[in-house]
Design an enzyme around this catalytic site. Structure first.
Site, short mmCIF file in Angstrom:
data_model
loop_
_atom_site.label_atom_id
_atom_site.label_comp_id
_atom_site.label_asym_id
_atom_site.label_seq_id
_atom_site.Cartn_x
_atom_site.Cartn_y
_atom_site.Cartn_z
N LYS A 22 0.84 -1.20 0.00
CA LYS A 22 0.00 0.00 0.00
C LYS A 22 0.88 1.25 0.00
CE LYS A 22 -3.69 -0.47 2.59
NZ LYS A 22 -4.22 -0.72 3.96
N ARG A 92 -2.91 3.21 8.62
CA ARG A 92 -3.28 2.10 7.75
C ARG A 92 -2.20 1.03 7.70
NH1 ARG A 92 -4.60 4.84 2.08
NH2 ARG A 92 -5.83 2.93 1.82
N GLY A 101 -8.34 -7.30 3.80
CA GLY A 101 -9.22 -7.42 4.96
C GLY A 101 -8.63 -8.14 6.15
N MET A 103 -5.86 -7.20 7.99
CA MET A 103 -5.24 -6.39 9.03
C MET A 103 -6.01 -5.10 9.26
SD MET A 103 -1.49 -7.49 8.05
CE MET A 103 -0.83 -5.99 8.71
N ARG A 336 -3.72 -1.23 -6.43
CA ARG A 336 -2.97 -2.48 -6.40
C ARG A 336 -3.44 -3.32 -7.58
NH1 ARG A 336 -6.05 -4.12 -1.04
NH2 ARG A 336 -8.13 -4.16 -1.90
N HIS A 454 -7.40 -42.61 -1.60
CA HIS A 454 -7.87 -43.20 -2.87
C HIS A 454 -8.91 -42.29 -3.52
CE1 HIS A 454 -10.41 -45.89 -5.34
NE2 HIS A 454 -9.23 -46.40 -5.68
N GLU A 744 10.91 -46.38 -9.76
CA GLU A 744 10.08 -46.03 -8.61
C GLU A 744 10.56 -46.69 -7.32
OE1 GLU A 744 6.07 -47.45 -9.25
OE2 GLU A 744 6.79 -49.12 -10.46
N SER A 763 10.57 -44.09 -16.87
CA SER A 763 9.46 -43.22 -16.48
C SER A 763 9.43 -43.20 -14.95
CB SER A 763 8.15 -43.77 -17.03
OG SER A 763 7.08 -43.00 -16.54
N ASN A 767 5.17 -41.33 -7.22
CA ASN A 767 4.32 -41.64 -6.06
C ASN A 767 4.97 -42.75 -5.23
OD1 ASN A 767 2.55 -39.91 -7.27
ND2 ASN A 767 1.12 -41.50 -7.92
N ASP A 768 5.24 -43.89 -5.89
CA ASP A 768 5.88 -44.98 -5.16
C ASP A 768 7.28 -44.61 -4.71
OD1 ASP A 768 4.11 -47.03 -4.73
OD2 ASP A 768 4.30 -47.83 -6.77
N CYS A 830 5.58 -39.96 -14.52
CA CYS A 830 4.16 -40.30 -14.60
C CYS A 830 3.49 -40.29 -13.24
CB CYS A 830 3.98 -41.64 -15.29
SG CYS A 830 4.64 -43.01 -14.36
N TYR A 850 9.42 -35.40 -20.90
CA TYR A 850 8.00 -35.11 -20.71
C TYR A 850 7.57 -35.31 -19.27
CZ TYR A 850 7.18 -40.16 -20.47
OH TYR A 850 7.19 -41.48 -20.10
P1 ADP Z 1 -7.59 -2.11 3.74
O1 ADP Z 1 -6.17 -2.51 3.68
O2 ADP Z 1 -8.42 -3.02 4.56
O3 ADP Z 1 -8.18 -1.85 2.37
P2 ADP Z 1 -7.23 0.71 4.02
O4 ADP Z 1 -6.02 1.15 4.77
O5 ADP Z 1 -7.14 0.76 2.55
O6 ADP Z 1 -7.65 -0.72 4.52
O7 ADP Z 1 -8.41 1.59 4.51
C1 ADP Z 1 -9.74 1.29 4.24
C2 ADP Z 1 -10.48 2.48 3.72
O8 ADP Z 1 -10.37 3.58 4.58
C3 ADP Z 1 -9.96 3.02 2.41
O9 ADP Z 1 -10.46 2.32 1.32
C4 ADP Z 1 -10.50 4.42 2.43
O10 ADP Z 1 -11.83 4.45 1.95
C5 ADP Z 1 -10.45 4.77 3.86
N1 ADP Z 1 -9.29 5.62 4.13
C6 ADP Z 1 -8.04 5.24 4.43
N2 ADP Z 1 -7.22 6.31 4.57
C7 ADP Z 1 -7.99 7.37 4.33
C8 ADP Z 1 -7.74 8.79 4.30
N3 ADP Z 1 -6.54 9.27 4.52
N4 ADP Z 1 -8.78 9.60 4.03
C9 ADP Z 1 -9.99 9.09 3.80
N5 ADP Z 1 -10.30 7.80 3.80
C10 ADP Z 1 -9.31 6.95 4.07
MG MG Z 2 4.05 -47.75 -8.81
MG MG Z 3 -7.75 -0.59 1.06
#
Ligand code: ADP
Ligand code: MG
Ligand code: MG
Length: 879
Positions: A22, A92, A101, A103, A336, A454, A744, A763, A767-768, A830, A850
């Site tokens: 990020k 962040r 989602g 952290m 990203r 199996h 094998e 060949s 597995n074996d 194989c 192959y």
């Molecule tokens: P995640 O990694 O879970 O996507 P983010 O750090 O991107 O978390 O933050 C989630 C949301 O918070 C962002 O998509 C944005 O909408 C909002 N956000 C983060 N920083 C700012 C900021 N400086 N100003 C306004 N909104 C922010």
């Molecule tokens: Mg065999």
């Molecule tokens: Mg984000």
């Protein structure tokens, strides 16, 4: 002094390891002039310093943060903690690898009673200020003090209910002021302290919480599932806030530069007006599609579209972009490379090549091999899956999706399938006798066994959805019931659905969509074929499998297991008679019948092969797999063989082995009964002659399994050759054919130079070879290997990815020694590893000719072989 903190302007997209994904991208976007709110990044090195010093944030680092904070104040003209004109920031998390989602993030930090009042009077908008404050208390309480969010959500719902509001946006400034007070009480009750009013203290606690979130259980599990190294650490981004929650000319949203589920070239996304942060994904209000922004704010919309183009051209990949609009001004908060389905991954990569933006090599590297699986099997309709009721979760043993009625025995499954029913075969575990039932079922569910049981292995080979080891279920095959954890029972004929990709079992029928290949997929695969050096063959025993594999791009058969042909219901009685025969004469008469049956199989395969290689392995499995089990079967067989039941039972007992896997099987059987392999070799060559006479090129490879010594091979080869040459003499033709061996058994690897004197090809039966090198049986290992992963004793399943240091070293030794005898010895793989991308890379490096894998893995192997070749040429682009 070491530097731990970086202004956005000091970074670039290449600095992901230090600044996190990020942060590196925020820096990059700042430097290319995009409207990114200013900020700075505390590096991953600081996170590691924190972790290594017993979770202590050093004063030096915090001093450095304060210096950058002062710089941020200068840039924004606002002051942190100053009530007249407060600077608010977001804190962040941001790891080197995207962990969506997983952290934590805190918004609106810097607010307290005084700055909230100050902000309200400065903007003349107390509603927005208080809305930001209540959000801050909740996020800070959640992230820093782990106060469960539902405490706050309950208070919010309550106040909406009292006032008869539907939406959060209906809350007035007075309501929000009341809510802030309630939130502070919740905070105090949960923590025993007042909500921290000192902004610098808020900042310190938030930084520490983000560092800690790197080790939270969610993140730890996510990393384990995605093979991400825990030693990276997370960076922390501190960024000036912009406000999407300041009325109808503000908002927040997410947009993809192309459609992430289809790959179509058109922006795709959603936004919400008067909203902040995660409101869009949280589902509080229904967001509007991105296109709707064009009417509401045309100038902002056009700027957003231009930014999408610019970012995509800059990163040369589909981007996932987070933005916020504050009073008609656009801010970009994140970019990203976007997560995508397999279909989209292929379409985007191929389109980018056509648009002249990336090379074919880059396109090949970008598509993840493991994703292809998704594409080749039917899948559930997403929306239907979301509302489905999950009954239990087992191991995702073979991907795909299936819905059908449950049956508890292979026989009943076959009968139901023949009535046109979509069947899900439910067993505690499967055995070779269940093959037909498995083949006729849409999917397989077992309570026992692991990823290499199996059921799992056979289902993957058949390209059939399978969930194995679903131990939450009690399966009673006799009573024909499944008992769920909550005690509910399911009976024969009831409908369930299996998602072989997630391992989830659902109640009832869930809607399916067919796999769609062709077009972009074919084009990418053509590029893969141009690049790869390994040939890709298929493990196939039936015309149907072979034909399917050819459609998927197979270049021949690498392993045709003749015993699979023997399991057919009509044939098994003869196979049993062959095994149980007491004299050579008796055995030979049964062999004549079996030979005719095998000739039907081989001629069919040779015709389809149309000159491509066909490698046929002579009879291999342990004897007990063929023997009759039930009294009824024994009685019937006895009458067919003109024996009494006691006579036959005695003979069966005499064949029993303590450890059949290490017993009288494969080539060992042919040392005792050479007539069996002779019959098979005759069937192969007579079939070749038939097909040759039809004008079709044919060049069979006859493969001897389970060879440990040169002398075994020499003896068997002589027997077979003799039989083959009598056919040639009789038919007055000579056809090309090769006789070679499976490698094998570890002893065969060590003495491969000698064995090569008798073999025209090797060949590797990995597995074996894995089984015998480790000394544990594949089926039993499934039961305890999970302990090995948990305790970090093995990194992964050696039956899935080849163990390079051990088993791989033996393969390498055999390759080297084999080449000492015959420089051009044909060598392939194989075992199941032939379809595993990481193992394929290893086989490519050894210069094998192959790999062979199950039909559905052929496209994966083609792509993996191309990637192996590209990696070797170091044409890797930085990811
Ligand atoms: P995640 O990694 O879970 O996507 P983010 O750090 O991107 O978390 O933050 C989630 C949301 O918070 C962002 O998509 C944005 O909408 C909002 N956000 C983060 N920083 C700012 C900021 N400086 N100003 C306004 N909104 C922010
Ligand atoms: Mg065999
Ligand atoms: Mg984000």
């Amino acid at each position: 002094m070491r530097k731990f903190v970086y202004q956005f302007s000091e970074g670039s997209k290449e600095m992901k390891n230090l600044l996190g994904g990020k942060g590196a991208n925020l820096a990059e976007m700042t430097n290319i002039g995009l409207p990114v709110p200013p900020g700075f990044i505390i590096s991953t090195a600081a996170c590691n310093d924190y972790t290594n010093s017993n979770k202590h944030l050093s004063e030096d680092i915090f001093e450095e943060v304060k210096i950058h904070l002062a710089e941020l104040e200068r840039q924004t003209g606002k002051i942190f903690g100053f009530k007249e004109n407060p600077l608010l920031v977001s804190v962040r998390s941001g790891a080197p690898f995207s962990m969506p989602g997983m952290m934590d993030t805190v918004l609106n930090l810097g607010l307290n009673d005084a700055t909230a009042r100050g902000l309200a009077s400065l903007t003349n908008d107390s509603r927005s200020a208080l809305d930001s404050y209540r959000r801050f208390i909740q996020m800070f309480g959640d992230v820093v003090f782990e106060i469960p969010s539902y405490h706050f959500e309950q208070a919010l719902t309550q106040i909406k209910k009292t006032n008869n509001y539907l939406l959060d946006t209906e809350l007035t400034a007075e309501d929000l002021s009341e809510l802030v007070a309630t939130y502070k009480t919740i905070f105090t009750q949960a923590t025993g302290q007042n909500f921290p009013q000192e902004p610098l203290e808020q900042l310190r606690l938030a930084i520490i919480a983000v560092f800690n979130s790197w080790m939270n259980p969610r993140a730890v599990i996510y990393r384990r599932l995605n093979n991400i190294d825990a030693s990276f650490g997370t960076a922390v981004n501190i960024q000036a806030m912009v406000f999407g929650n300041t009325g109808e000319t503000s908002g927040t949203g997410i947009t993809f530069t192309r459609n992430p589920s289809t790959g179509e070239k058109a922006v795709f996304g959603e936004f919400l007006l008067n909203a902040q942060g995660e409101d869009v994904v949280a589902g509080i209000r229904t967001p509007e599609p991105i296109k709707a922004l064009e009417k509401r704010m045309p100038i902002v919309y056009n700027e957003l579209i231009k930014t999408c183009e610019l970012l995509e051209n800059h990163y040369l990949d589909m981007q996932d972009i987070e933005f916020t609009i504050e009073k008609e001004k656009l801010f970009i908060l994140q970019t990203r490379s976007g997560k995508r389905t397999a279909k989209a991954a292929i379409q985007v990569a191929v389109d980018l090549v056509h648009e002249g933006k990336i090379t074919k090599a880059e396109a090949l590297i970008r598509v993840e091999t493991k994703q292809l699986d998704q594409l080749l099997h039917p899948t559930f309709v997403e929306s239907a899956l979301k509302v489905g009721q999950v009954l239990a979760t087992g191991l995702p043993a073979s991907p795909g999706a299936a819905t059908g009625q449950i049956y508890f025995t292979a026989k009943e499954a076959v009968q139901a399938a023949e009535r046109g029913i979509s069947v899900i075969l439910v067993r505690n575990e499967t055995s070779p006798e269940d093959i037909e039932g498995m083949a006729k079922s849409a999917a397989i569910l077992t309570a026992h066994g692991g990823m290499t049981s199996h059921a799992a292995v056979v289902a993957r080979g058949m390209g059939k959805c399978c969930i194995a080891g679903c131990s939450e279920l009690i399966i009673n095959e006799k009573e024909k019931t499944i008992i769920l954890k909550n005690g509910t029972q399911l009976h024969e004929g009831e409908q369930i659905s299996l998602d072989g990709t997630s391992g989830k079992v659902y109640l009832g029928e869930i809607e399916l969509t067919e796999a769609a290949i062709g077009g972009h997929f074919d084009e990418l695969m053509t590029w893969a074929d141009e690049e790869k050096q390994l040939m890709i063959r298929v493990n196939a025993d039936t015309p149907a499998d072979f034909k399917k594999a050819l459609l998927f791009g197979a270049e021949g058969i690498g392993l045709c297991r003749t015993e699979h042909m023997f399991f057919d219901e009509k044939r098994i009685p003869y196979v049993r008679q062959m095994i149980l025969a007491e004299s050579l004469a008796e055995r030979e008469s049964v062999l004549t019948t079996l030979k005719e049956m095998q000739k039907e199989d081989f001629t069919a395969l040779f015709r389809i092969a149309d000159g491509r290689a066909v490698n046929i392995r002579l009879l291999d499995p342990p004897l007990h797999e063929f023997l009759p089990n039930t009294n009824r079967e024994i009685e019937q067989l006895a009458s067919e063989m003109n024996r009494t039941v006691p006579q036959l039972t005695k003979r069966i007992h005499s064949l029993a082995e303590t450890n059949p896997m290490l017993g009288h099987r494969g080539s060992r059987l042919a040392i005792t009964f050479p007539e069996i392999y002779r019959m098979q070799a005759e069937a192969i060559i007579e079939s070749a002659v038939i097909v040759h006479d039809e004008g079709i090129a044919v060049h069979p490879e006859i493969m001897i399994p389970l060879i440990a010594t040169k002398s075994e091979l020499k003896y068997i080869k002589k027997e077979i050759k003799h039989a083959i040459h009598s056919i040639f003499d009789k038919e007055r033709v000579v056809l090309p054919y090769d006789i070679g061996t499976m490698i094998e058994i570890p002893r065969a690897c060590v003495t491969a130079d000698e064995i090569a004197e008798e073999a025209q090809f090797f060949s590797f039966g990995t597995n074996d070879l894995t089984q015998l090198t480790y000394g544990f049986s594949r089926d039993d290992a499934a039961k305890f290997l999970s302990d090995y992963y948990e305790k970090n004793i093995l990194p992964n399943d050696p039956f899935v990815t080849i163990d390079k240091e051990g088993v791989g070293a033996l393969v390498e030794m055999a390759v080297t020694r084999g080449r000492m005898t015959h420089a051009n010895l044909k060598m392939g793989v194989c075992g199941e590893h032939g379809g595993d991308p990481e193992s394929i890379r290893f086989f490519h490096q050894l210069g094998l000719s192959y790999v062979s894998c199950s039909p559905y893995r052929v496209p994966i192997a083609r792509l993996a072989a191309a990637q192996a070749s590209l990696h070797e040429k170091e044409m890797l682009t930085t990811v």
